[in-house]
Write an enzyme that holds these catalytic residues in place. Structure first.
Site, mmCIF file in Angstrom:
data_model
loop_
_atom_site.group_PDB
_atom_site.id
_atom_site.type_symbol
_atom_site.label_atom_id
_atom_site.label_comp_id
_atom_site.label_asym_id
_atom_site.label_seq_id
_atom_site.Cartn_x
_atom_site.Cartn_y
_atom_site.Cartn_z
ATOM 1 N N TYR A 174 0.833 -1.215 0.000
ATOM 2 C CA TYR A 174 0.000 0.000 0.000
ATOM 3 C C TYR A 174 0.863 1.258 0.000
ATOM 4 O O TYR A 174 0.968 1.969 0.986
ATOM 5 C CB TYR A 174 -0.905 -0.032 1.245
ATOM 6 C CG TYR A 174 -1.941 1.062 1.330
ATOM 7 C CD1 TYR A 174 -2.848 1.286 0.304
ATOM 8 C CD2 TYR A 174 -2.025 1.860 2.471
ATOM 9 C CE1 TYR A 174 -3.803 2.281 0.406
ATOM 10 C CE2 TYR A 174 -2.982 2.863 2.587
ATOM 11 C CZ TYR A 174 -3.869 3.067 1.551
ATOM 12 O OH TYR A 174 -4.822 4.052 1.660
ATOM 13 N N ARG A 179 -1.712 7.766 -4.271
ATOM 14 C CA ARG A 179 -2.582 6.755 -3.664
ATOM 15 C C ARG A 179 -3.940 7.337 -3.298
ATOM 16 O O ARG A 179 -4.060 8.489 -2.933
ATOM 17 C CB ARG A 179 -1.895 6.223 -2.398
ATOM 18 C CG ARG A 179 -2.539 5.040 -1.742
ATOM 19 C CD ARG A 179 -1.706 4.587 -0.569
ATOM 20 N NE ARG A 179 -1.767 5.526 0.554
ATOM 21 C CZ ARG A 179 -0.912 5.508 1.572
ATOM 22 N NH1 ARG A 179 0.089 4.647 1.592
ATOM 23 N NH2 ARG A 179 -1.045 6.362 2.560
ATOM 24 N N ASP A 180 -4.965 6.478 -3.408
ATOM 25 C CA ASP A 180 -6.323 6.894 -3.057
ATOM 26 C C ASP A 180 -6.681 8.200 -3.753
ATOM 27 O O ASP A 180 -6.960 9.218 -3.125
ATOM 28 C CB ASP A 180 -6.471 7.047 -1.543
ATOM 29 C CG ASP A 180 -6.483 5.704 -0.831
ATOM 30 O OD1 ASP A 180 -6.514 4.677 -1.523
ATOM 31 O OD2 ASP A 180 -6.463 5.693 0.403
ATOM 32 N N SER A 186 -6.137 9.829 3.173
ATOM 33 C CA SER A 186 -5.166 8.734 3.145
ATOM 34 C C SER A 186 -4.165 8.804 2.008
ATOM 35 O O SER A 186 -3.705 7.780 1.513
ATOM 36 C CB SER A 186 -5.923 7.408 3.068
ATOM 37 O OG SER A 186 -6.854 7.427 2.009
ATOM 38 N N ASP A 226 -8.008 0.167 -3.075
ATOM 39 C CA ASP A 226 -8.605 1.308 -3.801
ATOM 40 C C ASP A 226 -8.037 1.564 -5.187
ATOM 41 O O ASP A 226 -8.717 2.178 -6.011
ATOM 42 C CB ASP A 226 -8.468 2.631 -3.044
ATOM 43 C CG ASP A 226 -9.136 2.629 -1.705
ATOM 44 O OD1 ASP A 226 -9.793 1.642 -1.381
ATOM 45 O OD2 ASP A 226 -8.979 3.607 -0.972
ATOM 46 N N ASP A 405 -9.578 5.569 11.199
ATOM 47 C CA ASP A 405 -9.813 5.773 9.772
ATOM 48 C C ASP A 405 -9.447 7.183 9.321
ATOM 49 O O ASP A 405 -9.005 7.384 8.196
ATOM 50 C CB ASP A 405 -11.285 5.538 9.441
ATOM 51 C CG ASP A 405 -11.701 4.094 9.599
ATOM 52 O OD1 ASP A 405 -10.844 3.216 9.446
ATOM 53 O OD2 ASP A 405 -12.887 3.848 9.887
#
Length: 450
Positions: A174, A179-180, A186, A226, A405
Site C-alpha cells: 500500500y 494513492r487513493d 489517506s 482502492d 480511519d
C-alpha cells in the site's frame, strides 16, 4: 484509507439506444446509451454520473460508497512469535490452491498485538478487558504504507522462519504514488510528478527482496486497496484519470516482481457497495483481466480481496434498504457470486478473501458510502476457511481494528468530511493512529462475542 464515489465507468458506456434491462445503467453525465427502461422498471438517478433501471419506482441509492483506514505499519520491535491455525484441512502447496488450506499457521503481527495489549491495560472494566486481550490472538494483516517500513518486513519474516513449521505472514502492499486518488484522508508519500514511479519500483523491489530471503515462509498479500477500483468508477476525478496509465504500469510491475513461489496475491476489489453495482461489475472484471494479462498472468495472483476496512456483511439475511436501494448485490457474497463468472470470462482467477474485521454489526450507516469510524461497529467473524462458498478462500481481518480511519478535526490537512458525519465516531485522531474509544466499541459490539 479510502473514499469511493459510486459512478459508472464512462469509457464502457454502451452506444445502443434500446430500452435498458432491470439494474442496467440508463443515464448520467457522459452516458450515450439508452435512457429508458423495460416495462416494470424506472430510470432512477443515483448520482450525476449514474442512473439505473430500478424495478418499480425505487428511490435513488447512495451516491458514494467507501471504506476507510490508514493502518499503521509495524515497528522494528518484534515480540515472541504467536500464532493461530488457519485451517484444519489440507490442500495444495502451490499458488494453484487456497493458501489458507494447507495447515499453515497465521503469524500474529507483534506490532498490533502490542497495540491491543496496551489498549486492554487502559480498560477498567474487567469483563471488557478480558475480551480485549483476546483480540491480540487474532491474526490481522500488516500494512506497509511507507517505504521505510519495508525493512520491518525482513524482521517479521525472519522471526516467522525462526519459529519453524509452516508459517504464513499476511501483508498489505500500500504505497502507490498518488494513492487513493479520490480520497482526502489517506494520501501516500509518493506522487508520479515527483519521481513516484521509480520510488514505487524501489518499494516493490524491497518487498520482493525480503520475501526471497525467506522462501520457507508463505506470504499472502493484499495489493493496493482502492487503486484499480478507482479506475473503474472514479475516472471523473482528475487525479484518478491523470494517474490511470501510471497506476496500471505500476500494478503490472508489482505483479511481475512479486510473482514468487511463496507469494499469493489478492488484488483489492472494493466491496459490494462500490464495484458490486451491476453497471460496474463487467468493467471491473475487464480491468482486472487486462492487468493480469498484461503482467503475463503471474502464477502468484490468486484472486481478489473484498470489503477491506469496510463494514459489509459476508452474507446478510436481507438488504439494508436504507443504504442499498437498487443494488441486488447487497452483501459481499452476492457481489462475489455476481463478479466471479465475469472474472472467469475475462481470464482472471475467481478466488476471494473477504475482510470481516469490523462487520459484526449491520444497519449502522446512514449511507452506504459512510466509511469513517462508523458508530456502533463491532469486530466480526474471526478469520477462518469455513466460508460457506467455494469461491471464498478465507474470511480474514485485513483492517487492524482500533487504528483510526481519519480525524474529525476539520482544521487538519488530511480531514475528510466523512469523518465529521453524524454516524462517524467523534472526536477521532489522525488516520492510522490508535483510537482507544473506538477499539473499546469494537470489543463491546463484537459479533460473535469475544
Amino acid at each position: 484509507m479510502k473514499y469511493f464515489v459510486l459512478s459508472a465507468i464512462l469509457a464502457a458506456a454502451p452506444v445502443a439506444l434500446a430500452q435498458q434491462p432491470v439494474w442496467a445503467q440508463c443515464g448520467g453525465i457522459g452516458w450515450s446509451g439508452g435512457t429508458t427502461c423495460v416495462s416494470g422498471a424506472t430510470c432512477s438517478k443515483q448520482n450525476d454520473y449514474y442512473s439505473q433501471c430500478i424495478p418499480g419506482a425505487a428511490p435513488p441509492a447512495s451516491s458514494s460508497s467507501s471504506t476507510a483506514s490508514v493502518p499503521s505499519g509495524p515497528t522494528t520491535t518484534v515480540g515472541t512469535p504467536t500464532s493461530t491455525s488457519s485451517s484444519t484441512t489440507t490442500g495444495p502447496t502451490s499458488a494453484a490452491g487456497n493458501p489458507y488450506a494447507d495447515g499453515y499457521t497465521l503469524w500474529l503481527t507483534p506490532f498490533y498485538a502490542s497495540e491491543v495489549t496496551a489498549a486492554a491495560a487502559a480498560i477498567t472494566d474487567s469483563a471488557t478487558k478480558a475480551k480485549a486481550l483476546k483480540v491480540a490472538q487474532i491474526p490481522t494483516f500488516t500494512w506497509f504504507d511507507v517505504i521505510a517500513k519495508v525493512d520491518t518486513l525482513k524482521t517479521y519474516l525472519a522471526a516467522a522462519a525462526a519459529a519453524g513449521g509452516k508459517q504464513l505472514v499476511q501483508i498489505v502492499v500500500y504505497d502507490l504514488p498518488d494513492r487513493d486518488c479520490a480520497a482526502a484522508a489517506s494520501n501516500g508519500e509518493f506522487t508520479y510528478a515527483n519521481n513516484g514511479a521509480a520510488n514505487y519500483k524501489s518499494y516493490i523491489d524491497g518487498i520482493a527482496a525480503a520475501i526471497k530471503a525467506f522462501p520457507t515462509v508463505r506470504v499472502v498479500a493484499v495489493y493496493e486497496p482502492d487503486s484499480l477500483a478507482n479506475l473503474v468508477t472514479n475516472m471523473n476525478v482528475a487525479k484518478c484519470s491523470n494517474a490511470a496509465s501510471a497506476y496500471k504500469a505500476s500494478a503490472i510491475y508489482a505483479l511481475q516482481t512479486l510473482n514468487l513461489p511463496n507469494v499469493f496475491l489478492y488484488l483489492d476489489a472494493g466491496h459490494a457497495g462500490w464495484l458490486g453495482w451491476p453497471a460496474n461489475l463487467q468493467p471491473a472484471a475487464t480491468l482486472f483481466g487486462q492487468i493480469f494479462a498484461s503482467a503475463g498472468k503471474p502464477a502468484a495472483v490468486r484472486g481478489l480481496a473484498t470489503n477491506v476496512a469496510n463494514y459489509n456483511a459476508l452474507s446478510a439475511p436481507s438488504a439494508d434498504t436504507k443504504i442499498t436501494q437498487g443494488n441486488p448485490n447487497y452483501d459481499e457474497l452476492h457481489y462475489i457470486n455476481a463478479l466471479a463468472p465475469m472474472l472467469t470470462s475475462a481470464g482472471f482467477p475467481a478466488h476471494f478473501i473477504v475482510d470481516q474485521g469490523r462487520s459484526g454489526v449491520q444497519g449502522i450507516r446512514d449511507q452506504w458510502g459512510d466509511w469513517c469510524n462508523v458508530k456502533g461497529a463491532g469486530f466480526g467473524t474471526r478469520p477462518t476457511t469455513s466460508t460457506g462458498s467455494s469461491l471464498i478462500d478465507a474470511i480474514v481481518w485485513v483492517k487492524p481494528g482500533g487504528e483510526c480511519d481519519g480525524t474529525s478535526n476539520t482544521s487538519a490537512a488530511r480531514y475528510d468530511f466523512h469523518c465529521g458525519l453524524s454516524d462517524a465516531f467523534q472526536p477521532a485522531p489522525e488516520a492510522g493512529t490508535w483510537f482507544q474509544a473506538y477499539f473499546e466499541q469494537l470489543v463491546r459490539n463484537a459479533s460473535p462475542s469475544l
